[in-house]
Each structure stands twice: as structure tokens, then as C-alpha cells.
Design a protein around this motif. Structure first.
Motif, PDB file in Angstrom:
ATOM      1  N   UNK A 131       0.828  -1.207   0.000  1.00  0.00           N
ATOM      2  CA  UNK A 131       0.000   0.000   0.000  1.00  0.00           C
ATOM      3  C   UNK A 131       0.865   1.260   0.000  1.00  0.00           C
ATOM      4  N   UNK A 132       2.084   1.123   0.519  1.00  0.00           N
ATOM      5  CA  UNK A 132       2.992   2.268   0.636  1.00  0.00           C
ATOM      6  C   UNK A 132       3.836   2.475  -0.618  1.00  0.00           C
ATOM      7  N   UNK A 133       4.258   1.371  -1.252  1.00  0.00           N
ATOM      8  CA  UNK A 133       5.194   1.437  -2.375  1.00  0.00           C
ATOM      9  C   UNK A 133       4.650   0.664  -3.567  1.00  0.00           C
ATOM     10  N   UNK A 134       5.019   1.117  -4.759  1.00  0.00           N
ATOM     11  CA  UNK A 134       4.711   0.350  -5.969  1.00  0.00           C
ATOM     12  C   UNK A 134       5.999   0.110  -6.734  1.00  0.00           C
ATOM     13  N   UNK A 135       6.273  -1.175  -7.010  1.00  0.00           N
ATOM     14  CA  UNK A 135       7.472  -1.561  -7.748  1.00  0.00           C
ATOM     15  C   UNK A 135       7.180  -1.578  -9.242  1.00  0.00           C
ATOM     16  N   UNK A 136       7.876  -0.731  -9.984  1.00  0.00           N
ATOM     17  CA  UNK A 136       7.691  -0.699 -11.442  1.00  0.00           C
ATOM     18  C   UNK A 136       8.403  -1.865 -12.130  1.00  0.00           C
ATOM     19  N   UNK A 137       9.464  -2.353 -11.504  1.00  0.00           N
ATOM     20  CA  UNK A 137      10.331  -3.330 -12.156  1.00  0.00           C
ATOM     21  C   UNK A 137       9.957  -4.755 -11.776  1.00  0.00           C
ATOM     22  N   UNK A 138       9.983  -5.642 -12.750  1.00  0.00           N
ATOM     23  CA  UNK A 138       9.802  -7.057 -12.466  1.00  0.00           C
ATOM     24  C   UNK A 138      10.892  -7.512 -11.499  1.00  0.00           C
ATOM     25  N   UNK A 139      10.547  -8.265 -10.466  1.00  0.00           N
ATOM     26  CA  UNK A 139      11.545  -8.625  -9.449  1.00  0.00           C
ATOM     27  C   UNK A 139      12.708  -9.459  -9.961  1.00  0.00           C
ATOM     28  N   UNK A 140      12.542 -10.108 -11.087  1.00  0.00           N
ATOM     29  CA  UNK A 140      13.629 -10.952 -11.608  1.00  0.00           C
ATOM     30  C   UNK A 140      14.331 -10.344 -12.811  1.00  0.00           C
ATOM     31  N   UNK A 141      13.808  -9.237 -13.342  1.00  0.00           N
ATOM     32  CA  UNK A 141      14.362  -8.651 -14.564  1.00  0.00           C
ATOM     33  C   UNK A 141      15.415  -7.599 -14.240  1.00  0.00           C
ATOM     34  N   UNK A 142      16.264  -7.331 -15.213  1.00  0.00           N
ATOM     35  CA  UNK A 142      17.257  -6.271 -15.063  1.00  0.00           C
ATOM     36  C   UNK A 142      16.561  -4.923 -14.965  1.00  0.00           C
ATOM     37  N   UNK A 143      17.144  -4.036 -14.177  1.00  0.00           N
ATOM     38  CA  UNK A 143      16.613  -2.683 -14.060  1.00  0.00           C
ATOM     39  C   UNK A 143      17.028  -1.861 -15.274  1.00  0.00           C
ATOM     40  N   UNK A 144      16.511  -0.654 -15.352  1.00  0.00           N
ATOM     41  CA  UNK A 144      16.830   0.248 -16.463  1.00  0.00           C
ATOM     42  C   UNK A 144      18.332   0.479 -16.565  1.00  0.00           C
ATOM     43  N   UNK A 145      18.975   0.614 -15.418  1.00  0.00           N
ATOM     44  CA  UNK A 145      20.424   0.746 -15.322  1.00  0.00           C
ATOM     45  C   UNK A 145      20.867   0.030 -14.061  1.00  0.00           C
ATOM     46  N   UNK A 146      22.174   0.003 -13.818  1.00  0.00           N
ATOM     47  CA  UNK A 146      22.682  -0.570 -12.591  1.00  0.00           C
ATOM     48  C   UNK A 146      22.079   0.132 -11.385  1.00  0.00           C
ATOM     49  N   UNK A 147      21.857  -0.606 -10.310  1.00  0.00           N
ATOM     50  CA  UNK A 147      21.120  -0.062  -9.177  1.00  0.00           C
ATOM     51  C   UNK A 147      22.026   0.240  -7.987  1.00  0.00           C
ATOM     52  N   UNK A 148      21.610   1.251  -7.215  1.00  0.00           N
ATOM     53  CA  UNK A 148      22.300   1.621  -5.983  1.00  0.00           C
ATOM     54  C   UNK A 148      21.840   0.725  -4.841  1.00  0.00           C
ATOM     55  N   UNK A 149      20.512   0.527  -4.744  1.00  0.00           N
ATOM     56  CA  UNK A 149      19.918  -0.361  -3.746  1.00  0.00           C
ATOM     57  C   UNK A 149      18.805  -1.143  -4.422  1.00  0.00           C
ATOM     58  N   UNK A 150      18.842  -2.463  -4.240  1.00  0.00           N
ATOM     59  CA  UNK A 150      17.780  -3.293  -4.811  1.00  0.00           C
ATOM     60  C   UNK A 150      17.482  -4.466  -3.897  1.00  0.00           C
ATOM     61  N   UNK A 151      16.197  -4.751  -3.755  1.00  0.00           N
ATOM     62  CA  UNK A 151      15.753  -5.997  -3.128  1.00  0.00           C
ATOM     63  C   UNK A 151      14.619  -6.540  -3.990  1.00  0.00           C
ATOM     64  N   UNK A 152      14.976  -7.346  -4.970  1.00  0.00           N
ATOM     65  CA  UNK A 152      14.033  -7.879  -5.955  1.00  0.00           C
ATOM     66  C   UNK A 152      13.363  -6.719  -6.715  1.00  0.00           C
ATOM     67  N   UNK A 153      12.063  -6.496  -6.532  1.00  0.00           N
ATOM     68  CA  UNK A 153      11.412  -5.430  -7.287  1.00  0.00           C
ATOM     69  C   UNK A 153      11.609  -4.051  -6.696  1.00  0.00           C
ATOM     70  N   UNK A 154      12.042  -3.978  -5.437  1.00  0.00           N
ATOM     71  CA  UNK A 154      12.225  -2.678  -4.787  1.00  0.00           C
ATOM     72  C   UNK A 154      13.575  -2.092  -5.204  1.00  0.00           C
ATOM     73  N   UNK A 155      13.532  -0.926  -5.858  1.00  0.00           N
ATOM     74  CA  UNK A 155      14.739  -0.288  -6.393  1.00  0.00           C
ATOM     75  C   UNK A 155      14.758   1.169  -5.941  1.00  0.00           C
ATOM     76  N   UNK A 156      15.896   1.582  -5.371  1.00  0.00           N
ATOM     77  CA  UNK A 156      15.979   2.941  -4.846  1.00  0.00           C
ATOM     78  C   UNK A 156      17.438   3.386  -4.795  1.00  0.00           C
ATOM     79  N   UNK A 157      17.673   4.523  -4.118  1.00  0.00           N
ATOM     80  CA  UNK A 157      19.024   4.999  -3.845  1.00  0.00           C
ATOM     81  C   UNK A 157      19.146   5.236  -2.351  1.00  0.00           C
ATOM     82  N   UNK A 158      20.353   5.133  -1.836  1.00  0.00           N
ATOM     83  CA  UNK A 158      20.608   5.278  -0.415  1.00  0.00           C
ATOM     84  C   UNK A 158      20.858   6.736  -0.041  1.00  0.00           C
ATOM     85  N   UNK A 159      20.448   7.104   1.146  1.00  0.00           N
ATOM     86  CA  UNK A 159      20.798   8.408   1.709  1.00  0.00           C
ATOM     87  C   UNK A 159      22.317   8.479   1.835  1.00  0.00           C
ATOM     88  N   UNK A 160      22.910   9.560   1.314  1.00  0.00           N
ATOM     89  CA  UNK A 160      24.350   9.750   1.420  1.00  0.00           C
ATOM     90  C   UNK A 160      25.182   8.904   0.483  1.00  0.00           C
TER      91      UNK A 160
END
Length: 573
Positions: free
Chosen positions: A316-345
Motif C-alpha cells: 500500500x505504501x510502495x509500488x514496484x515498477x520493475x519485475x523482481x527478476x528482470x534487469x533494471x533500467x540501469x545498474x542499481x544503488x539499492x535493490x531488493x528484488x522489485x524494490x529499487x531505490x538509492x541510499x541516503x548519502x
């Protein structure tokens, strides 16, 4: 909710703008037309909401939550508020200040938005006409807005603010926060008296009141709930025991979700009445990443808090655009399956790579986005509705405040039982938002077996905490979790209590050697383990926000710019 006309002040002249078929007049700026109470009230209410929440549209970023959501680690960004670097020159701070004190014209829009100048005019007109309900509402909105700005900026213009028309004061002095707060309680008491008046009121608010539809009883409950909140915030510097006990004994507080202080946004794109935070869904470049720290606490991955307890509110809080098993648009800073983000700092090699089509975005609860049903898609304007309300002060907030006061021994009662009430209301609040924002999407109710199981685990965790401070951490962390979508009070709560614990790149227990480790096997699209990411922090936590440079540059009575990490609000003991 229809987007209505707004009023703004420029060098003392009150200007009225119009939307098509609503107020079709052309006015000479030097010969203003008098605005009615029914025009001033919605302009004030929406202006206040824009200054408080996620607001990023044709006028640029301007809601305080744009900065504060990063400072309380619910959102991460690449902008200057990363590593607590927000300055007085950035749009969010300057524009929220301008929206609050007086509105600015929008060249690309027919809308004008403002708060305090509208409220000053509204209050004066309502008093002269003995329309006491309007007057009471204006007083409450002023008191609430000023309290939020004191809590964010410490010292602000108050006694001389917006006094050009009545006293010729063009450049107001800055008042001390500790001098402003007592005046806010007086305003709230005066508001209750206005709302209780039995005479006058030849004109009563209705649909023009975007919060409570003109119901004076609900506004009185809000006034009392704001007083409880403010007394609780100053409890470390002032003896508030008698005051809070009287409010709780009287019981005339917000007591249900539909009594909460919320702006109920709609789903219309033209005129646009959607939650401004929903603009992320159709932005040409997305900028709000979901905080991995926040996510890991919800996921039960944090090693020190709620470990192994997964929160069912995640989809309800987050929506994952990326398939959990597929490659992301580019290399990721933080990923846990479909959850993709960047870290503070983060200063990692993938931090600045575009992830517009793969990053995790706001879900249905904070902004009216999409519920994550396990069917990833690249979001657009049609993916959700944007109809999530901006929740400024809710029934859940009142319950968490009561639990905090009970835990501190200031009021009698069972802190654990009240925490349980607050948790149940937090989940019911999710269903309330979903009922308004789901549109055509099928979204399951969260209240039931899943919420019960989570709440039971949290209550058991609470029982296991050995000290009053450790139990307070549970209360404040759960309050932080339910607040997602508005971060003003969480910034205040963190500074006055130290909870929830937030991410610190310099803490060796959180980032050993200055590296944060995403879930080892969190990226199924690569062979081997995810690499740890270098994170840095070169600043201390800001105890208040910097004053906007636009104000400092034009106001000769403004103080010199502060150092935010050494300028606390008066209640920050």
C-alpha cells in the motif's frame, strides 16, 4: 473537490484571480475587488496544504514535506536535502514560505494560492460581519500553520506579519518561537469561543470549507487536538500535566478517521484536484525515491528494530515498477528484488543513473498511486487516481500522542492498550484512504488477519522492551510509519524524542567502514552478490530549517542566516 480561486498579496494590494466560469472578472491590481468569505476560505485551506505536503508542479517544489521526508528518512533524493544539505536558496523552502505568508502569481496558471494574507482578510471580514464560524476556522488555521512553521524554522515573523494593510508594516521582525506558542493557545481558545457562539452567523461555511464542510463541532475537536499535540511537544520544557489531563478527561478530541484533519483530494486532472505528490507518476523525470531505511524497517530487515516482523502495509505504501527478476533500467544503488531505490548519502557508482522506468514509486496510501498487486508496470498519469488525502492530524496521531503521554507518566492510562488502539486505527486509516483512492483497481482490505498478526507481534515486541525509553521507541516508530505522506510532525517528533532511529552513514553498526550492504541476493538479474555501497555524511542533523534567502534578501528586519545544526526550536531540550 474543485480547484477554486486564490487570493494573493503583492506590496499590500489584494488581488483576486479567477478560474473559468467561476469569478470571471478583470481587475486593476491597484483597485482590488473585495473577495468573499466563501472565496477566501478554500484559498487559505488549499494554500496551507500546498505549503505542508509534497508539492511539485508548474511552480516548482514548494511543500515542506519535500525536504522533511528526506530528513526523517521516508524518501531519498539526489537534490541538496540529501545529507541534510537543504539551503535557504532552494525552491522548496522559499516557495513554502511564500505560499504560507503570501501567495505568488503563477504565470502558467489561473490559480493563485496563499494562506496567511487570505486568513487575515477572512478573519477581519468575518469578525466585522459577526460570522463567527468563519472567524473560528480562520483562527485555527492560523494557529496550526504558525505552529508548523515555528516547529520547522524556530523563529519566524508573527506579531508583525501580514500587517501592511492594517499597520503599514512592510518588513516584519522575527519573533522567538517560545513567544509565539503561548499566542497560539490563545488563538485556539478564541476559536473555540467563536465556534460556540449562538448569535450572528448570517453566513455559514459549507462546501467552501474543504476540511470539515463547515461543521463547527469538528473544528472544535480539531482545536483541542492541536492543543494536545502542542502541549505534548513542549512537555520537556514546560509542565503541561494539568493541561493535557484536562483535554483528555474532557474527551472532545478527534475520535475517528473521518474526523481527522485531512484535505480530501480528488481524481480530476482538469481542473487538477489530485494530491500534488501524485505528480511523480507523470513527471518527465522522477525524483522521489523510497527510502531503503524506511523500507527495511517495514520489511523486517533492520537488525536492531522489528527484526523479522514484516509490515503488511508495504504494497500500500510502495509500488514496484520493475519485475523482481528482470534487469533494471540501469545498474542499481539499492535493490531488493522489485524494490529499487538509492541510499541516503550514497556516493556509489549507480546512484546517479536514471531509473525512471524501474525505480519504486509512491503507492496508493501516501499520494493515491497504485497498490502493488505484484503486476509491475511503468507508471503514468492513468496508473492511479491521486485521490489520497493529505493527512495533517489524524485520529491515529491523537492516539499515539496519548500513548506517549501515558508512557511518560504524565497522564494515567495503559500505554500498551492505547498503542494497540493506535495500531488498529493506523490500519483502518489505510483502508479509509484506499476507499477514496483505489479507482478501478481491485485492492484488498488490510484490516483483518494480516493486520492482527502484525499488531500482535509489535505488542509482543513492546512487552519485551526493558525500559520506558525503549517502549517509547516502539510508539514513535509506529507513529512515523503511519505518517507516510506528511513529514512535518515526524521531523518534530525525531528532534524532541530521538525516535525513530534514522540512518546514519557514520554509524559503524549501520554502515561498517562507511559502506551499506543491500540484501546480498537482492538483484536476481546479476550473478553473485550485490556490492556494498559507499555512503557518506559530512553534516550534523539540522535542528531547524534555514530561513529562505528570498526573505533575508528583502527584509531588513530579518536576522542573519542561521547554522541549522546549532539553532534548535525552543522545545528541543
Amino acid at each position: 473537490m474543485k480547484r477554486l480561486s486564490y487570493i494573493f498579496l503583492v506590496t499590500g494590494a489584494l488581488l483576486v484571480s479567477c478560474t473559468k466560469n467561476f469569478l470571471d472578472i478583470n481587475t486593476d491590481p491597484n483597485n482590488p475587488t473585495k473577495a468573499s468569505l466563501s472565496q477566501l476560505l478554500p484559498a487559505s485551506e488549499q494554500g496551507l496544504s500546498y505549503a505542508m505536503g509534497f508539492t511539485n508542479d508548474a511552480r516548482g517544489a514548494r511543500g515542506l514535506t519535500e525536504v522533511l521526508s528526506v530528513y526523517v528518512h521516508q524518501v531519498t533524493v539526489r537534490e541538496s536535502q540529501d545529507q541534510y544539505g537543504a539551503t535557504g536558496s532552494q525552491f522548496d523552502i522559499n516557495n513554502s514560505w511564500s505560499d504560507f505568508y503570501s501567495a505568488q502569481s503563477v504565470a502558467s496558471s489561473a490559480d493563485y494560492i496563499g494562506t496567511l494574507e487570505n486568513l487575515e482578510v477572512l478573519l477581519a471580514q468575518a469578525q466585522s460581519q459577526e460570522n463567527h464560524i468563519y472567524a473560528g476556522i480562520a483562527r485555527i488555521l492560523k494557529a496550526y500553520g504558525y505552529s508548523q512553521f515555528v516547529d520547522a524554522f524556530a523563529d519566524i515573523p508573527y506579531s508583525e506579519a501580514n500587517k501592511f494593510a492594517t499597520a503599514g508594516i512592510r518588513y516584519p521582525k522575527f519573533d522567538k518561537g517560545q513567544d509565539i506558542y503561548p499566542q497560539l493557545f490563545i488563538q485556539l481558545d478564541s476559536a473555540i469561543a467563536d465556534l460556540s457562539a449562538t448569535s450572528g452567523n448570517s453566513l455559514k461555511p459549507g462546501a467552501d470549507d474543504l476540511f470539515y464542510g463547515g461543521d463547527p463541532d469538528l473544528w472544535i475537536k480539531l482545536a483541542n487536538s492541536i492543543k494536545l499535540k502542542l502541549y505534548n511537544q513542549i512537555r520537556l520544557t514546560t509542565d503541561v500535566s494539568a493541561k493535557v489531563n484536562a483535554l483528555i478527561t474532557d474527551g472532545n478530541l478527534i475520535s475517528s478517521a473521518d474526523e481527522s484533519f485531512m484535505l480530501l483530494y480528488g481524481s480530476s486532472a482538469s481542473p487538477d484536484d489530485r494530491n500534488p505528490g501524485y505528480s511523480e507518476y507523470y513527471a518527465t523525470q522522477k525524483s522521489h525515491y523510497q527510502s531503503p531505511w524506511f523500507y527495511e524497517i517495514l520489511k523486517g530487515l533492520n537488525k536492531k528494530l522489528f527484526t523479522g516482523i514484516e509490515d503488511p502495509r508495504i504494497p500500500y505504501y510502495f509500488f514496484n515498477q520493475n519485475d523482481p527478476t528482470a534487469a533494471a533500467q540501469n545498474g542499481t544503488d539499492y535493490r531488493n528484488n522489485g524494490f529499487i531505490s538509492i541510499l541516503f548519502g550514497s556516493v556509489g557508482p549507480n546512484r546517479d543513473k536514471s531509473q525512471d522506468n524501474s525505480m519504486t514509486v509512491f503507492g496508493i496510501y501516501p499520494v493515491g498511486g497504485r497498490y502493488d498487486d505484484g503486476k509491475p508496470q511503468v507508471v503514468n498519469a492513468a496508473s492511479g487516481t491521486g485521490a489520497a488525502p493529505l493527512r495533517l492530524l489524524t485520529y491515529a496521531d491523537v492516539l499515539y500522542t496519548k500513548a506517549e503521554l501515558m508512557n511518560a507518566g504524565i497522564v494515567a492510562g495503559d500505554a500498551k492498550a492505547t498503542l494497540e488502539e493506535a495500531l488498529n486505527e493506523s490500519f483502518a486509516q489505510v483502508d479509509f484512504v484506499v476507499s477514496r483512492a483505489k479507482g478501478a483497481q481491485s485492492v484488498p482490505a488490510i484490516v483483518g488477519a494480516k493486520s492482527d498478526a502484525y499488531i500482535n507481534k509489535i505488542l509482543a515486541y513492546y512487552d519485551s522492551r526493558p525500559t520506558t525509553a525503549a517502549k517509547l521507541e516502539v510508539i514513535m516508530t509506529e507513529k512515523w510509519i503511519q505518517s507516510f505522506g506528511f513529514s512535518g510532525d515526524q521531523y518534530t517528533d525525531y528532534r524532541r524524542t530521538g525516535y525513530p532511529v534514522i540512518f546514519n552513514p557514520n554509524d559503524a553498526s549501520q554502515a561498517p567502514g562507511g559502506f551499506f550492504q543491500p540484501p546480498i541476493n537482492g538483484d536476481p538479474s546479476i550473478s553473485g552478490s550485490q556490492a556494498a555501497v559507499k555512503v557518506v555524511l559530512g553534516r550534523k542533523y539540522p535542528l531547524s530549517l534555514p530561513w529562505p534567502t528570498n526573505e533575508l534578501n528583502v527584509n531588513p528586519n530579518a536576522p542573519p542566516q542561521k547554522a541549522p545544526d546549532t539553532t534548535p526550536v525552543f522545545w528541543d531540550k
